[in-house]
Design an enzyme around this catalytic site. Structure first.
Site, PDB file in Angstrom:
ATOM      1  CE  LYS A 237       0.386   2.424   2.471  1.00 56.14           C
ATOM      2  NZ  LYS A 237       1.306   1.936   3.484  1.00 56.14           N
TER       3      LYS A 237
ATOM      4  CG  ASP B 169       0.896  -4.479   4.582  1.00 53.49           C
ATOM      5  OD1 ASP B 169       1.001  -3.978   3.448  1.00 53.49           O
ATOM      6  OD2 ASP B 169       1.107  -3.858   5.638  1.00 53.49           O
TER       7      ASP B 169
ATOM      8  CD  GLN C 263       3.617   2.807   6.005  1.00 50.36           C
ATOM      9  OE1 GLN C 263       2.497   2.514   5.603  1.00 50.36           O
ATOM     10  NE2 GLN C 263       4.674   2.813   5.204  1.00 50.36           N
TER      11      GLN C 263
HETATM   12  N1  GUN Z   1       6.415   0.396   4.389  1.00 48.35           N
HETATM   13  C1  GUN Z   1       6.834   0.463   3.099  1.00 48.35           C
HETATM   14  N2  GUN Z   1       6.059  -0.297   2.305  1.00 48.35           N
HETATM   15  C2  GUN Z   1       5.132  -0.854   3.097  1.00 48.35           C
HETATM   16  C3  GUN Z   1       4.034  -1.727   2.862  1.00 48.35           C
HETATM   17  O1  GUN Z   1       3.768  -2.170   1.725  1.00 48.35           O
HETATM   18  N3  GUN Z   1       3.304  -2.068   3.959  1.00 48.35           N
HETATM   19  C4  GUN Z   1       3.586  -1.612   5.194  1.00 48.35           C
HETATM   20  N4  GUN Z   1       2.809  -2.019   6.200  1.00 48.35           N
HETATM   21  N5  GUN Z   1       4.593  -0.797   5.459  1.00 48.35           N
HETATM   22  C5  GUN Z   1       5.356  -0.422   4.415  1.00 48.35           C
END
Ligand code: GUN
Length: 296
Positions: A54, A121, A98
């Site tokens: 990311k 998100d 996350q």
């Molecule tokens: N963990 C796995 N996929 C995601 C996601 O799309 N967003 C977040 N915040 N955590 C994750």
């Protein structure tokens, strides 16, 4: 029939390029640089890889990336204090905590502490409610990526039968809402659905998000249907580690009209849509026109 392969890797590169162009324009014309803050608590190896990717993608499109790595033992109060600081920081337009969080932290509480306007998100209950009632919201990245690819392939989705296999808050439920928003007839199926194969065979659009390797085989697929495979499962085969989806690719591709591969299908779209959401959040924060084609 041999299915058309929907190339998510190429599609995601196109989305990132569109975001990068819009970011450059924002910087030049408005003096604004979108900023994304990512919070990682603990040492989960998969999460560390996601967060690294990311960060690299955020920088690549010209945005500011703010990484916050906290000890696994971080208290809920300290994490909430960080979220409050990021909410108040005008340089931060998007916040992502996350998941999964370590067991002693309440994920719902933490996610719902994020300013909904910065919730890139789309997990905050306000955004879930806005999406469910057809109002402007932040949309979860993976379903948004699936929707973009489906719109690109089909043009209009109106009247198509869509079956979403999986009922998670992150993928299944928001995917169903988005398909409904595009006037599909939507069924949400799951592990307790009776005669799942027959239900799936009714789908013009079949979205697999169950988290079970290769569970959806060719006999679940209506001839000519579009199959979107959200699964990313690591398995051992012939003594080697392999990445497979929730769809048994070879048998499904023999029946489907179009299909996303794993890897190289939905996966790359998730981060591309995170960047798109950050750009959208930044434009909204500054009262500027939103980029076209990057939102639901
Ligand atoms: N963990 C796995 N996929 C995601 C996601 O799309 N967003 C977040 N915040 N955590 C994750």
């Amino acid at each position: 029939m041999t299915a058309k392969v929907i190339d998510g890797k190429a599609f995601a590169a196109g989305v990132r390029a569109q975001v990068a162009t819009a970011v450059a324009k924002l910087k030049e014309e408005q003096g604004i640089t979108p900023g994304l803050a990512v919070v990682l608590v603990g040492e989960d190896p998969a999460s560390k890889v996601y967060v690294r990717n990311k960060h690299a993608s955020t920088v690549e499109v010209g945005m500011n990336s703010y990484e916050h790595r906290l000890e696994a033992s971080t208290s809920e109060a300290d994490l909430l204090a960080l979220v409050a600081r990021l909410n108040a920081d005008p340089a931060v337009h998007g916040i992502l905590v996350q998941l999964p969080l370590p067991g002693h932290l309440n994920s719902d509480l933490v996610i719902n502490a994020i300013d909904p306007a910065k919730d890139v998100d789309g997990f905050h209950i306000s955004n879930v409610g806005l999406l469910g009632t057809g109002q402007k919201s932040m949309v979860p990245c993976t379903p948004l990526g699936c929707l973009m690819m489906l719109r690109d392939h089909h043009g209009s989705l109106a009247g198509l039968n869509a079956v979403v296999v999986g009922r998670s808050n992150i993928v299944g439920k928001p995917m169903a809402q988005l398909l409904l928003g595009d006037s599909c007839t939507v069924t949400i199926a799951h592990s307790r659905t009776k005669d799942l194969a027959a239900v799936c065979r009714g789908a013009d659009i079949l979205v697999a998000a169950v988290g079970r390797p290769e569970m959806i085989t060719g006999d679940f697929v209506k001839p000519g249907a579009t199959v979107i495979d959200v699964g990313i499962n690591r398995i051992e085969r012939d003594g080697k580690g392999r990445l497979v989806g929730d769809v048994h690719y070879a048998s499904a591709a023999a029946v489907a009209g179009a299909i996303t591969p794993v890897p190289g299908g939905v996966g790359p779209m998730t981060i591309a849509c995170l960047l798109a959401n950050t750009l959208t959040a930044c434009c909204r924060a500054h009262g500027l026109e939103e980029p076209k084609g990057l939102t639901a």
